[in-house]
Motif scaffolding. Structure first.
Motif, PDB file in Angstrom:
ATOM      1  N   ASN A  51       3.574  -0.545   1.076  1.00 44.50           N
ATOM      2  CA  ASN A  51       2.552   0.351   1.598  1.00 44.50           C
ATOM      3  C   ASN A  51       3.148   1.315   2.620  1.00 44.50           C
ATOM      4  N   GLY A  52       2.472   2.448   2.780  1.00 38.95           N
ATOM      5  CA  GLY A  52       2.805   3.362   3.862  1.00 38.95           C
ATOM      6  C   GLY A  52       4.123   4.088   3.694  1.00 38.95           C
ATOM      7  N   ILE A  53       4.591   4.298   2.459  1.00 38.58           N
ATOM      8  CA  ILE A  53       5.767   5.141   2.299  1.00 38.58           C
ATOM      9  C   ILE A  53       5.425   6.560   2.752  1.00 38.58           C
ATOM     10  N   HIS A  54       4.173   6.966   2.492  1.00 42.31           N
ATOM     11  CA  HIS A  54       3.586   8.178   3.054  1.00 42.31           C
ATOM     12  C   HIS A  54       2.399   7.715   3.907  1.00 42.31           C
ATOM     13  N   PRO A  55       2.573   7.547   5.211  1.00 44.68           N
ATOM     14  CA  PRO A  55       1.509   6.931   6.017  1.00 44.68           C
ATOM     15  C   PRO A  55       0.233   7.758   6.136  1.00 44.68           C
ATOM     16  N   GLY A  56       0.274   9.008   5.690  1.00 47.40           N
ATOM     17  CA  GLY A  56      -0.970   9.766   5.591  1.00 47.40           C
ATOM     18  C   GLY A  56      -1.779   9.383   4.372  1.00 47.40           C
ATOM     19  N   GLU A  57      -1.218   8.511   3.549  1.00 44.38           N
ATOM     20  CA  GLU A  57      -1.885   7.988   2.344  1.00 44.38           C
ATOM     21  C   GLU A  57      -2.010   6.479   2.531  1.00 44.38           C
TER      22      GLU A  57
ATOM     23  N   PRO B  96      12.037  -8.455  -7.770  1.00 41.75           N
ATOM     24  CA  PRO B  96      10.680  -8.663  -8.297  1.00 41.75           C
ATOM     25  C   PRO B  96      10.548  -8.262  -9.753  1.00 41.75           C
ATOM     26  N   GLU B  97       9.700  -8.975 -10.454  1.00 44.37           N
ATOM     27  CA  GLU B  97       9.379  -8.584 -11.827  1.00 44.37           C
ATOM     28  C   GLU B  97       8.418  -7.400 -11.855  1.00 44.37           C
ATOM     29  N   VAL B  98       7.537  -7.319 -10.838  1.00 42.79           N
ATOM     30  CA  VAL B  98       6.534  -6.250 -10.766  1.00 42.79           C
ATOM     31  C   VAL B  98       6.580  -5.640  -9.368  1.00 42.79           C
ATOM     32  N   PHE B  99       6.504  -4.317  -9.305  1.00 44.59           N
ATOM     33  CA  PHE B  99       6.544  -3.595  -8.031  1.00 44.59           C
ATOM     34  C   PHE B  99       5.394  -2.595  -7.991  1.00 44.59           C
ATOM     35  N   VAL B 100       4.679  -2.538  -6.852  1.00 47.25           N
ATOM     36  CA  VAL B 100       3.555  -1.625  -6.663  1.00 47.25           C
ATOM     37  C   VAL B 100       3.759  -0.877  -5.352  1.00 47.25           C
ATOM     38  N   ASP B 101       3.676   0.446  -5.404  1.00 46.05           N
ATOM     39  CA  ASP B 101       3.858   1.292  -4.231  1.00 46.05           C
ATOM     40  C   ASP B 101       2.621   2.170  -4.093  1.00 46.05           C
ATOM     41  N   ASN B 102       1.765   1.891  -3.128  1.00 42.56           N
ATOM     42  CA  ASN B 102       0.446   2.514  -3.037  1.00 42.56           C
ATOM     43  C   ASN B 102       0.497   3.911  -2.414  1.00 42.56           C
ATOM     44  N   HIS B 103      -0.209   4.862  -3.076  1.00 39.60           N
ATOM     45  CA  HIS B 103      -0.215   6.280  -2.673  1.00 39.60           C
ATOM     46  C   HIS B 103      -1.618   6.866  -2.768  1.00 39.60           C
ATOM     47  N   THR B 104      -1.706   8.154  -2.328  1.00 40.68           N
ATOM     48  CA  THR B 104      -2.885   9.001  -2.544  1.00 40.68           C
ATOM     49  C   THR B 104      -2.416  10.285  -3.198  1.00 40.68           C
ATOM     50  N   SER B 105      -3.214  10.820  -4.132  1.00 38.94           N
ATOM     51  CA  SER B 105      -2.795  12.002  -4.887  1.00 38.94           C
ATOM     52  C   SER B 105      -3.121  13.294  -4.149  1.00 38.94           C
ATOM     53  N   ASN B 106      -2.584  14.373  -4.683  1.00 30.48           N
ATOM     54  CA  ASN B 106      -3.061  15.731  -4.430  1.00 30.48           C
ATOM     55  C   ASN B 106      -3.384  16.331  -5.791  1.00 30.48           C
TER      56      ASN B 106
ATOM     57  N   LEU C 159       9.019  -3.771 -13.580  1.00 31.07           N
ATOM     58  CA  LEU C 159       7.839  -2.991 -13.943  1.00 31.07           C
ATOM     59  C   LEU C 159       7.303  -2.327 -12.676  1.00 31.07           C
ATOM     60  N   GLY C 160       7.479  -1.018 -12.562  1.00 30.38           N
ATOM     61  CA  GLY C 160       7.077  -0.304 -11.354  1.00 30.38           C
ATOM     62  C   GLY C 160       5.803   0.491 -11.559  1.00 30.38           C
ATOM     63  N   PHE C 161       4.966   0.522 -10.522  1.00 28.50           N
ATOM     64  CA  PHE C 161       3.683   1.229 -10.588  1.00 28.50           C
ATOM     65  C   PHE C 161       3.432   1.988  -9.286  1.00 28.50           C
ATOM     66  N   ILE C 162       2.908   3.199  -9.441  1.00 32.41           N
ATOM     67  CA  ILE C 162       2.501   4.013  -8.300  1.00 32.41           C
ATOM     68  C   ILE C 162       1.002   4.296  -8.439  1.00 32.41           C
ATOM     69  N   PRO C 163       0.132   3.500  -7.824  1.00 28.91           N
ATOM     70  CA  PRO C 163      -1.291   3.846  -7.795  1.00 28.91           C
ATOM     71  C   PRO C 163      -1.498   5.081  -6.925  1.00 28.91           C
ATOM     72  N   GLU C 164      -2.299   6.012  -7.411  1.00 28.95           N
ATOM     73  CA  GLU C 164      -2.582   7.254  -6.689  1.00 28.95           C
ATOM     74  C   GLU C 164      -4.094   7.440  -6.631  1.00 28.95           C
TER      75      GLU C 164
END
Length: 584
Positions: free
Chosen positions: A96-102, A194-204, A284-289
């Motif tokens: 979480n918080g790779i972009h802390p504005g998201e 990890p077998e699964v990776f999730v990196d949480n974001h917000t879109s533009n 398995l990588g995922f970027i939720p936006e």
């Protein structure tokens, strides 16, 4: 007169200790505010102290001078990654918080960690899964709190900044590792594997009806059994699960036209990005936006539910994921051809039902010119083209090993950081490997994340004797890191270390000649070497500019004599195709 006091004390004692308040700062703010860095870390510290199944550990450091933390949820009290993998547990890493504005992931994951401890039904998910959390990755950005830099975003009240303490975008730094954050992440990622990776974001971007969009690892780039599992099983399950939770899901709206109806393209996740980096190690990588215009509480809620879906799928299908990964890693050891670059295959198209808003135009109140807007009073559902098949555009055959002179310490440091197995020559020796000469490249005119990126790199392969010394490095291509090595050490790859300027000193010539001195020497070379003279005449006939330039003709002769330094433009990482080397 003492009876009421005694009664009160007795009632107080019989009531027992007060129930801890486990509301997060987000919940306490009526879902309008995201936790600060210190509030987030303090909350996980409390969870660590309250539940033996949770362990928070500071690891490494960041550009902000503070350590990254991992928060590990393991119901059997085992927090050793090697032991947990040996037990058959599947590791899900959430960042979480790779972009802390998201910040949705920051708050959603705090609540999720608490609920997994306090809800017995949810906690059962952890029988088969180990959840590893990086609470806030971009600590410097989180500390740079404001209320204005996310111009297009609907809440929270205040939040962090996209750039880290060095103003780096950390979601462009995974492969080049300029930041201490990325260096520490590599340690965490390779240690937990990890077998699964999730990196949480917000879109533009465009406006549409969805609250949550998703970027998965590009399935063709992932390839093998994992690529098939992702495309045919995991993604359909995630979409179905989110539909049941009333959060219909759509691919990240990556459109090449002005509006989504022109078509949506799968994301070309290069290794500079989180999901592109994790792909190199068969994760398995995922970027939720989440969509920036939806209210903050809805964005947090949809992030929470999507993480539940990741947890649920991983718990139920962990063995299948592990088996697919085992197959892919076994194949990787003997794989000969590797793809360095990809492009969308526009001949392959899927049709998805897209829930959007009508794009319309009206005069701008600022410029008076026509401007785009989306009419939320005109929602629609219509078919939209989705281009999610990618084709290789550049491939390479792997060598037996790469030879790297020890002088290139920045590159060696990054290989070590990613747990690449390195050998060292035990004695000075002359070897005859394949070497590349850089014959052409383009360089960006403006800096990008602190670098002037090289693109469209062209090379010429030459076999020549080179002096190596004891301590120089030999990197065999018989390890899990094979794909990482090929995509960083082959200079034509778009995110190679050459592309990111780690070898730029080879591009400058160190010695030259004075024309009036070299004139006589050049004439002698032409007299003694008819082939060189013929080559010069042929070149002049093909190039009028060369024919008119005395200096250019001298330079042509110079480059074909022993006086020209053979290290100019020679890429220093060589490809070894021979037999055993003296290494330890």
């Amino acid at each position: 007169m003492f009876l009421p006091l005694l009664t009160f004390l007795g009632a107080l004692l019989s009531a027992g200790p007060a129930t801890p308040d486990w509301k997060t700062p987000y919940e306490k703010s009526n879902r309008t505010q995201t936790a600060t860095y210190q509030e987030c870390i303090s909350y996980y510290q409390r969870l660590d102290e309250a539940y033996p199944e949770i362990k928070m550990t500071p690891i490494g450091t960041t550009d902000a001078g503070k350590p990254l933390h991992t928060v590990v949820l393991s119901t059997d009290g085992d927090f050793d990654p090697v032991s947990l993998h040996r037990k058959g547990k599947t590791v899900l890493l959430v960042q979480n918080g790779i972009h802390p504005g998201e910040p949705e992931g920051i708050d959603a994951t705090m609540m999720l960690a608490r609920d997994l401890m306090q809800d017995k039904k949810l906690k059962k998910q952890l029988d088969h899964v180990v959840l590893v959390i990086i609470p806030i990755y971009n600590i410097g950005g989180a500390l740079n709190r404001n209320s204005h830099t996310r111009t297009n975003q609907n809440g929270p009240v205040s939040y962090g900044f996209r750039g880290n303490s060095r103003n780096l975008d950390l979601n462009r730094d995974f492969i080049k590792e300029d930041s201490k954050n990325a260096q520490t992440f590599a340690t965490i990622f390779r240690t937990w594997d990890p077998e699964v990776f999730v990196d949480n974001h917000t879109s533009n971007g465009a406006d549409y009806q969805y609250t949550m969009t998703l970027i998965p690892t590009q399935h063709n780039k992932l390839g093998g059994a994992l690529g098939t599992l992702l495309k045919q099983q995991m993604l359909p399950a995630l979409y179905k699960g989110m539909e049941k939770r009333k959060w219909p899901l759509v691919p990240y709206v990556n459109s090449r036209g002005e509006t989504p109806e022109t078509g949506i393209f799968g994301f070309a996740d290069l290794p500079r990005y989180a999901s592109g980096y994790t792909t190199l190690f068969q994760t398995l990588g995922f970027i939720p936006e989440t969509h920036m215009l939806k209210s903050f509480d809805k964005r947090v809620a949809s992030t929470y539910d999507l993480m539940l879906e990741f947890l649920d799928y991983t718990a139920k299908n962990g063995k299948a994921i592990q088996e697919a990964r085992r197959k892919d890693r076994a194949a990787l050891l003997t794989q000969q051809e590797f793809v360095l670059n990809w492009a969308p295959d526009t001949t392959q198209v899927e049709i998805i039902k897209f829930k959007g808003y009508e794009a319309k135009y009206k005069p701008s109140e600022v410029s008076g010119l026509e401007r785009l807007y989306y009419d939320r009073n005109a929602p629609f559902t219509r078919p939209v083209k989705f281009f999610d098949t990618f084709r290789p555009t550049l491939t390479v055959t792997k060598p037996v090993a790469y030879l790297i002179p020890q002088a290139w310490s920045q590159v060696i440091e990054r290989l070590r950081q990613n747990q690449v197995e390195l050998k060292r020559l035990t004695r000075d020796t002359v070897l005859t490997p394949e070497t590349y000469y850089i014959t052409d490249y383009k360089t960006g005119q403006r800096p990008y994340e602190g670098h002037y990126l090289h693109t469209e790199v062209q090379v010429k392969k030459v076999q020549q004797p080179i002096q190596y010394f004891a301590g120089d490095y030999v990197v065999y291509l018989n390890q899990v890191s094979n794909r990482f090595l090929v995509e960083t050490l082959e200079p034509q790859a778009p995110d190679s270390y050459f592309a990111w300027n780690f070898f730029d000193s080879i591009l400058g010539q160190k010695e030259y000649f004075s024309a009036y001195v070299f004139e006589d020497l050049a004439a002698e070379y032409l007299r003694k070497d008819p082939k060189l003279k013929a080559a010069l005449e042929e070149a002049k006939a093909k190039d009028p500019a060369l024919a008119k330039s005395a200096q250019a003709q001298l330079n042509f002769v110079y480059r074909h004599t022993p006086h020209y330094e053979n290290t100019h433009l020679r890429y220093p990482v060589a490809r070894w195709q021979g037999g055993a080397l003296p290494v330890q």
